[in-house]
Scaffold this active site. Sequence first.
Site, PDB file in Angstrom:
ATOM      1  N   ARG A 264     -26.109 -13.033  14.936  1.00 45.38           N
ATOM      2  CA  ARG A 264     -26.698 -14.356  15.157  1.00 45.38           C
ATOM      3  C   ARG A 264     -25.851 -15.421  14.483  1.00 45.38           C
ATOM      4  O   ARG A 264     -25.401 -15.250  13.365  1.00 45.38           O
ATOM      5  CB  ARG A 264     -28.120 -14.399  14.588  1.00 45.38           C
ATOM      6  CG  ARG A 264     -29.013 -13.399  15.301  1.00 45.38           C
ATOM      7  CD  ARG A 264     -30.466 -13.521  14.908  1.00 45.38           C
ATOM      8  NE  ARG A 264     -31.224 -12.458  15.574  1.00 45.38           N
ATOM      9  CZ  ARG A 264     -32.519 -12.255  15.428  1.00 45.38           C
ATOM     10  NH1 ARG A 264     -33.227 -13.045  14.637  1.00 45.38           N
ATOM     11  NH2 ARG A 264     -33.112 -11.273  16.080  1.00 45.38           N
ATOM     12  N   ARG A 279     -30.421 -13.619   5.349  1.00 43.30           N
ATOM     13  CA  ARG A 279     -29.995 -14.315   6.569  1.00 43.30           C
ATOM     14  C   ARG A 279     -28.493 -14.138   6.768  1.00 43.30           C
ATOM     15  O   ARG A 279     -27.695 -14.872   6.213  1.00 43.30           O
ATOM     16  CB  ARG A 279     -30.365 -15.798   6.478  1.00 43.30           C
ATOM     17  CG  ARG A 279     -30.271 -16.566   7.795  1.00 43.30           C
ATOM     18  CD  ARG A 279     -30.758 -18.000   7.655  1.00 43.30           C
ATOM     19  NE  ARG A 279     -32.159 -18.059   7.259  1.00 43.30           N
ATOM     20  CZ  ARG A 279     -33.187 -17.988   8.115  1.00 43.30           C
ATOM     21  NH1 ARG A 279     -32.956 -17.864   9.404  1.00 43.30           N
ATOM     22  NH2 ARG A 279     -34.420 -18.029   7.684  1.00 43.30           N
ATOM     23  N   GLU A 351     -40.539 -12.717   5.991  1.00 43.44           N
ATOM     24  CA  GLU A 351     -40.643 -12.038   7.281  1.00 43.44           C
ATOM     25  C   GLU A 351     -39.723 -10.821   7.343  1.00 43.44           C
ATOM     26  O   GLU A 351     -38.541 -10.900   7.008  1.00 43.44           O
ATOM     27  CB  GLU A 351     -40.272 -13.016   8.395  1.00 43.44           C
ATOM     28  CG  GLU A 351     -40.359 -12.392   9.771  1.00 43.44           C
ATOM     29  CD  GLU A 351     -39.872 -13.347  10.871  1.00 43.44           C
ATOM     30  OE1 GLU A 351     -40.017 -14.573  10.704  1.00 43.44           O
ATOM     31  OE2 GLU A 351     -39.361 -12.846  11.884  1.00 43.44           O
ATOM     32  N   SER A 354     -41.244  -9.134  13.469  1.00 46.02           N
ATOM     33  CA  SER A 354     -41.955 -10.059  14.332  1.00 46.02           C
ATOM     34  C   SER A 354     -42.332  -9.274  15.577  1.00 46.02           C
ATOM     35  O   SER A 354     -41.457  -8.726  16.239  1.00 46.02           O
ATOM     36  CB  SER A 354     -41.022 -11.221  14.666  1.00 46.02           C
ATOM     37  OG  SER A 354     -41.741 -12.236  15.310  1.00 46.02           O
TER      38      SER A 354
END
Length: 424
Positions: A264, A279, A351, A354
């Site tokens: 990403r 991240r 998180e 999901s």
Amino acid sequence: MLDIKLLRSQPNQIQDRLNLRGGTIDLTEILALDQTVREIETRRSHLEAESNDIGKQVGKLMQSGNKDGVDIQALKDRANEIKHQIANIEPEEKVIKEQIRQLLLVIPNLPDQTTPIGKNELENIEVRNWGNEYKGLPDLLPHYDIGEKLGIMNFERAVKVSQSRFVTLLGAGAALERALIQFMLNTHAQRGYQEVLPPYLVNSASLLGTGQLPKFAEDAFKCAEDDLWLIPTAEVPVTNLYRDEVIEAEKLPIYHCAFTPCFRREAGSYGRDTKGLIRLHQFHKVELVKFVHPERSHSEHESLVADAEFILQALKLPYRVIELCTGDLGFGAAKCYDLEVWLPSANQYREISSCSNFNDFQSRRANIRFKAKKQKGTEFVHTLNGSALAVGRTMAAILENYQDAQGRVVIPDVLQPYMGREYL
RNA sequence: GGAGAGGUGGCCGAGUGGUUGAAGGCGCAGCAUUGGAAAUGCUGUUUAGGGGUGACUUUAACGAGGGUUCGAAUCCCUCCCUCUCCGCCA
């Protein structure tokens, strides 16, 4: 993608439900274009019907030997006239149809009727929690510090080799990552998910099918020379395995689990979570993907969440389940639960999974249908997917929640057989 | 990278520019036959869009997109994909 027929038949209800997401989505343009294109389509069909009829007449006359008759020439003239008329309206029809398609592709999914209504993440609902929020030792280190201290994680060298937001795992760190992947896949496989190892590069049609394109192109890495992108999640290749297919109804539900790296660009997240494993541009994830009958999608969603929770419970990591409200829902999701794991160094939940139900949003884009025997026609399947789990974040949670007084990290029981040791 | 072959319905597989949405077979469904089944026979069996409450009607689709023609699965062009052989390669 929304069903244009639904949009046409109840525009106000659709508008109201989309408004629950909080954005400003205007349907008037698409409805007007739809009206116009249907008028053109009707006219064109009539012209084509006449043309087909003339073709048949000419065919008959030719076969009866009357090759150069005056009536044949008159028919040909009329057919050419029709051809010109069609040529006059057809380009417009194509343009409008493409406009409608482009507009439809950027309209988000309708929130499910059961999704709680709310403006933003502050109005999400905690559904349940599990385990104790471990406050840790007074000198508890964040996962990136303990990782570097133990020599199992190196950020600087990864930056040298690539750039920021990459990590290198070493020794027991690499082994722990691998153990987690093995443990997760083995567990899901035992619980009925067929393992898949899909391609990590996918074409644009696949990203369109799951909803990353056209709207979120800047979030994915693209190979400029080819129509290929690095997958942002296994959801993309696994869901698209069945693109443009009609599945026999009795083969549903289909459950897959897949381990893949995920890539990403994290555009627009500058300065956020810059330290550690939270991240990264490249991370590992085990993903669950389901294809189900629409009638069962709610219960399948609940059991999908339970399957993700099973991993957290097996690892004895404290977590909570959050149901996203309409204002915080992702683009394609109709309903979504996030699993958040406890990170003691930050004194907060983060998180780690999901789990979304897309209803028929993705299957409409990717054209994934099912057909029941004895029944005419096809229906779109419902697709669901969820992380189970994000491996790097799981590693981070273990490194923090399992620190002991000697500055070691205890390896969770279920991982010890994979690691062959008790401590890092 | 070089050379060749090929892409037709759920599957296999025909296909001459002319009522071909597409022979035939398999599969599937219904009916008949049977004590029940197998075998056999008959009938049916694509999807999507538009119009109509509906029976129905109309258009499109033979890898994709263009072209020729009154008419294209069939002829021409471009692209994509698959397979075989050679080369290179983990």
